[in-house]
Motif scaffolding. Structure first.
Motif, short mmCIF file in Angstrom:
data_model
loop_
_atom_site.label_atom_id
_atom_site.label_comp_id
_atom_site.label_asym_id
_atom_site.label_seq_id
_atom_site.Cartn_x
_atom_site.Cartn_y
_atom_site.Cartn_z
N GLU A 172 0.83 -1.20 0.00
CA GLU A 172 0.00 0.00 0.00
C GLU A 172 0.87 1.26 0.00
OE1 GLU A 172 -3.30 1.37 2.97
OE2 GLU A 172 -3.66 -0.72 2.40
N LYS A 173 1.92 1.26 0.82
CA LYS A 173 2.82 2.42 0.89
C LYS A 173 3.54 2.61 -0.44
CE LYS A 173 3.87 2.83 5.76
NZ LYS A 173 4.93 2.87 6.76
N GLU A 201 1.13 4.18 -2.84
CA GLU A 201 0.93 5.59 -2.53
C GLU A 201 2.11 6.41 -3.01
OE1 GLU A 201 0.00 6.32 1.57
OE2 GLU A 201 -1.73 4.98 1.52
N CYS A 202 3.33 5.92 -2.77
CA CYS A 202 4.53 6.63 -3.23
C CYS A 202 4.55 6.73 -4.75
CB CYS A 202 5.79 5.93 -2.73
SG CYS A 202 6.05 6.09 -0.97
N MET A 252 1.97 9.35 -5.82
CA MET A 252 2.45 10.70 -5.53
C MET A 252 3.54 11.12 -6.50
SD MET A 252 0.54 11.96 -3.32
CE MET A 252 1.44 13.47 -3.14
#
Length: 71
Positions: free
Chosen positions: A4-5, A8-9, A12
């Motif tokens: 998930e991280k 997200e990265c 972004m």
């Protein structure tokens, strides 16, 4: 969670890259960029397809919460 991280990265970074490209189109000139977005907003408003929230300074007096002043 780690996946998930990473996602997200990735998202972004994609957004940042798009913003860099748009900025480059206007020579990284903030005034030209803002003028572009204002014109785009005007065109979108005229089309009638979109609704916009009124900025605080455009709200009528009846929309503002009443505040009693101290004397």
């Amino acid at each position: 969670m780690e996946n998930e991280k990473t996602m997200e990265c990735s998202i972004m970074e994609e957004i940042r890259e798009m913003r860099r490209k748009i900025s480059a189109e206007f020579g990284h000139d903030l005034n030209r960029l803002v003028a572009y977005y204002q014109e785009l907003e005007n065109e979108m408003r005229k089309s009638g397809k979109y609704r916009f929230a009124a900025p605080p300074n455009e709200k009528s007096e009846s929309d503002r919460p009443s505040v009693e002043r101290r004397k």
